[in-house]
Motif scaffolding. Sequence first.
Motif, PDB file in Angstrom:
ATOM      1  N   VAL A   9       0.833  -1.204   0.000  1.00 43.64           N
ATOM      2  CA  VAL A   9       0.000   0.000   0.000  1.00 43.64           C
ATOM      3  C   VAL A   9       0.865   1.250   0.000  1.00 43.64           C
ATOM      4  CG1 VAL A   9      -1.673   1.354   1.324  1.00 43.64           C
ATOM      5  CG2 VAL A   9      -1.959  -1.119   1.121  1.00 43.64           C
ATOM      6  N   LEU A  10       1.870   1.264   0.852  1.00 48.95           N
ATOM      7  CA  LEU A  10       2.697   2.454   0.989  1.00 48.95           C
ATOM      8  C   LEU A  10       3.737   2.566  -0.115  1.00 48.95           C
ATOM      9  CD1 LEU A  10       3.192   2.322   4.870  1.00 48.95           C
ATOM     10  CD2 LEU A  10       1.678   3.839   3.576  1.00 48.95           C
ATOM     11  N   ALA A  11       4.048   1.460  -0.778  1.00 52.00           N
ATOM     12  CA  ALA A  11       4.936   1.459  -1.946  1.00 52.00           C
ATOM     13  C   ALA A  11       6.159   2.332  -1.745  1.00 52.00           C
ATOM     14  CB  ALA A  11       4.168   1.920  -3.193  1.00 52.00           C
ATOM     15  N   PRO A  12       7.113   1.897  -0.906  1.00 53.21           N
ATOM     16  CA  PRO A  12       8.301   2.716  -0.652  1.00 53.21           C
ATOM     17  C   PRO A  12       9.027   3.148  -1.909  1.00 53.21           C
ATOM     18  CG  PRO A  12       8.243   0.824   0.820  1.00 53.21           C
ATOM     19  CD  PRO A  12       7.146   0.620  -0.190  1.00 53.21           C
ATOM     20  N   GLY A  13       8.895   2.388  -3.018  1.00 48.61           N
ATOM     21  CA  GLY A  13       9.564   2.773  -4.250  1.00 48.61           C
ATOM     22  C   GLY A  13       9.087   4.096  -4.804  1.00 48.61           C
ATOM     23  N   GLU A  14       7.904   4.561  -4.343  1.00 48.26           N
ATOM     24  CA  GLU A  14       7.394   5.843  -4.816  1.00 48.26           C
ATOM     25  C   GLU A  14       7.988   7.009  -4.034  1.00 48.26           C
ATOM     26  OE1 GLU A  14       3.191   5.689  -4.628  1.00 48.26           O
ATOM     27  OE2 GLU A  14       3.010   4.123  -6.145  1.00 48.26           O
ATOM     28  N   PHE A  43       8.040  -9.046  18.496  1.00 46.38           N
ATOM     29  CA  PHE A  43       7.834  -9.374  17.096  1.00 46.38           C
ATOM     30  C   PHE A  43       7.227  -8.195  16.347  1.00 46.38           C
ATOM     31  CE2 PHE A  43       5.565 -11.317  13.533  1.00 46.38           C
ATOM     32  CZ  PHE A  43       6.532 -12.181  13.039  1.00 46.38           C
ATOM     33  N   PHE A  44       6.246  -7.535  16.941  1.00 45.72           N
ATOM     34  CA  PHE A  44       5.581  -6.385  16.335  1.00 45.72           C
ATOM     35  C   PHE A  44       6.581  -5.262  16.072  1.00 45.72           C
ATOM     36  CE2 PHE A  44       2.964  -2.570  16.239  1.00 45.72           C
ATOM     37  CZ  PHE A  44       1.837  -2.971  15.536  1.00 45.72           C
ATOM     38  N   ASP A  45       7.441  -4.997  17.057  1.00 43.23           N
ATOM     39  CA  ASP A  45       8.440  -3.930  16.907  1.00 43.23           C
ATOM     40  C   ASP A  45       9.442  -4.264  15.810  1.00 43.23           C
ATOM     41  OD1 ASP A  45       7.175  -2.579  18.917  1.00 43.23           O
ATOM     42  OD2 ASP A  45       8.657  -3.055  20.463  1.00 43.23           O
ATOM     43  N   ALA A  46       9.816  -5.539  15.711  1.00 44.26           N
ATOM     44  CA  ALA A  46      10.792  -5.940  14.690  1.00 44.26           C
ATOM     45  C   ALA A  46      10.240  -5.712  13.292  1.00 44.26           C
ATOM     46  CB  ALA A  46      11.177  -7.403  14.884  1.00 44.26           C
ATOM     47  N   THR A  47       8.963  -6.028  13.080  1.00 44.55           N
ATOM     48  CA  THR A  47       8.381  -5.805  11.754  1.00 44.55           C
ATOM     49  C   THR A  47       8.259  -4.314  11.456  1.00 44.55           C
ATOM     50  OG1 THR A  47       6.118  -5.916  12.625  1.00 44.55           O
ATOM     51  CG2 THR A  47       7.094  -7.965  11.826  1.00 44.55           C
ATOM     52  N   GLY A  48       8.075  -3.502  12.488  1.00 44.00           N
ATOM     53  CA  GLY A  48       7.934  -2.065  12.284  1.00 44.00           C
ATOM     54  C   GLY A  48       9.210  -1.391  11.837  1.00 44.00           C
ATOM     55  N   ARG A  49      10.347  -2.011  12.117  1.00 44.89           N
ATOM     56  CA  ARG A  49      11.621  -1.389  11.742  1.00 44.89           C
ATOM     57  C   ARG A  49      11.789  -1.294  10.231  1.00 44.89           C
ATOM     58  NH1 ARG A  49      13.558  -3.707  16.631  1.00 44.89           N
ATOM     59  NH2 ARG A  49      14.061  -5.716  15.660  1.00 44.89           N
ATOM     60  N   GLN A  50      11.096  -2.150   9.481  1.00 41.29           N
ATOM     61  CA  GLN A  50      11.231  -2.091   8.025  1.00 41.29           C
ATOM     62  C   GLN A  50      10.631  -0.809   7.465  1.00 41.29           C
ATOM     63  OE1 GLN A  50       8.739  -4.773   5.650  1.00 41.29           O
ATOM     64  NE2 GLN A  50       7.642  -5.281   7.532  1.00 41.29           N
ATOM     65  N   PHE A  51       9.803  -0.118   8.255  1.00 34.18           N
ATOM     66  CA  PHE A  51       9.247   1.161   7.828  1.00 34.18           C
ATOM     67  C   PHE A  51      10.076   2.329   8.377  1.00 34.18           C
ATOM     68  CE2 PHE A  51       5.674  -1.808   7.908  1.00 34.18           C
ATOM     69  CZ  PHE A  51       5.180  -1.653   6.624  1.00 34.18           C
ATOM     70  N   ARG A  52      10.550   2.198   9.606  1.00 34.34           N
ATOM     71  CA  ARG A  52      11.260   3.314  10.235  1.00 34.34           C
ATOM     72  C   ARG A  52      12.634   3.544   9.618  1.00 34.34           C
ATOM     73  NH1 ARG A  52       9.698   0.623  14.910  1.00 34.34           N
ATOM     74  NH2 ARG A  52      11.878   0.220  15.442  1.00 34.34           N
ATOM     75  N   GLU A  53      13.351   2.461   9.358  1.00 33.13           N
ATOM     76  CA  GLU A  53      14.718   2.616   8.879  1.00 33.13           C
ATOM     77  C   GLU A  53      14.801   3.294   7.504  1.00 33.13           C
ATOM     78  OE1 GLU A  53      16.252  -1.319   9.280  1.00 33.13           O
ATOM     79  OE2 GLU A  53      16.449  -1.175  11.471  1.00 33.13           O
ATOM     80  N   PRO A  54      13.957   2.914   6.525  1.00 31.59           N
ATOM     81  CA  PRO A  54      13.999   3.645   5.247  1.00 31.59           C
ATOM     82  C   PRO A  54      13.610   5.111   5.400  1.00 31.59           C
ATOM     83  CG  PRO A  54      12.911   1.535   4.963  1.00 31.59           C
ATOM     84  CD  PRO A  54      13.068   1.740   6.440  1.00 31.59           C
ATOM     85  N   LEU A  55      12.676   5.398   6.319  1.00 33.92           N
ATOM     86  CA  LEU A  55      12.269   6.779   6.529  1.00 33.92           C
ATOM     87  C   LEU A  55      13.418   7.596   7.125  1.00 33.92           C
ATOM     88  CD1 LEU A  55       9.933   8.720   6.214  1.00 33.92           C
ATOM     89  CD2 LEU A  55       9.154   8.082   8.506  1.00 33.92           C
ATOM     90  N   THR A  56      14.162   6.983   8.040  1.00 35.66           N
ATOM     91  CA  THR A  56      15.337   7.661   8.588  1.00 35.66           C
ATOM     92  C   THR A  56      16.353   7.944   7.492  1.00 35.66           C
ATOM     93  OG1 THR A  56      15.017   6.592  10.745  1.00 35.66           O
ATOM     94  CG2 THR A  56      17.201   7.500  10.285  1.00 35.66           C
ATOM     95  N   ALA A  57      16.535   6.986   6.583  1.00 34.00           N
ATOM     96  CA  ALA A  57      17.460   7.191   5.464  1.00 34.00           C
ATOM     97  C   ALA A  57      16.994   8.329   4.563  1.00 34.00           C
ATOM     98  CB  ALA A  57      17.603   5.900   4.659  1.00 34.00           C
ATOM     99  N   LEU A  58      15.676   8.417   4.341  1.00 31.99           N
ATOM    100  CA  LEU A  58      15.138   9.503   3.529  1.00 31.99           C
ATOM    101  C   LEU A  58      15.380  10.849   4.185  1.00 31.99           C
ATOM    102  CD1 LEU A  58      11.755   7.979   2.311  1.00 31.99           C
ATOM    103  CD2 LEU A  58      13.669   8.678   0.863  1.00 31.99           C
TER     104      LEU A  58
END
Length: 221
Positions: A71-76, A145-160
């Motif tokens: 849904v969020l399509a990080p590639g965009e 487990f919930f926090d670990a899956t959430g890192r896949q969203f936070r880390e790219p945002l930090t890079a951005l």
Amino acid sequence: MATRTTGTSRADLITDAALALLAERGMRGLTHRAVDERAGLPQGSTSNYARTRQSLLEATVRRLAEREVRVLAPGELPVPGAGQAPGPRTGRGRDTQNGPHTGPEALIAGLALALHRYLTRHPELLVCRYELALEATRRPELREFFDATGRQFREPLTALMTAAGSAEPERHALSLVAWCEGLMFSCAAGSYHQSVPTEEELRTGFAELLRGMLGSDGALR
């Protein structure tokens, strides 16, 4: 009852049914038997896939994250300056030669598009997110487990944020996430559920937020 579509694995069928139950009935409605019924599978199928409630919850969290990524399509969401030769830099290191498709304007447009798509097309996933997040506060093993899956969203945002010139990318990423989370909750379950912002309004909001973080000079003026 859920129906199997071509190419849908049994695991996806089960976890999609679990998400549908969460959205419709809440956590109390999520049982192995109910998932079997919703997915249109023989009784015991869900137990064979995820024997315990914890394993079913973990699989559901994993599937939610997979669907949110689509849904969020990080590639965009472009990295400012990506694909360009280094140019003159000003302020906190922002590239002043970013083109219209790689600069902060593109980042703002991408964020607004992704958030608007989530709010208008997939509100049921937001309800599932909150159901699972609340359950995680009562289950330490699910919290991890919930926090670990959430890192896949936070880390790219930090890079951005780093690429955009933030002097404190982790803190600014947290502020951006908090703003988005507050808006999502208000529109999914709060007082603004009948007045979701337009994509243009979201672009304005993101621009104001990023201007405060990154400064008003350069492309964010």
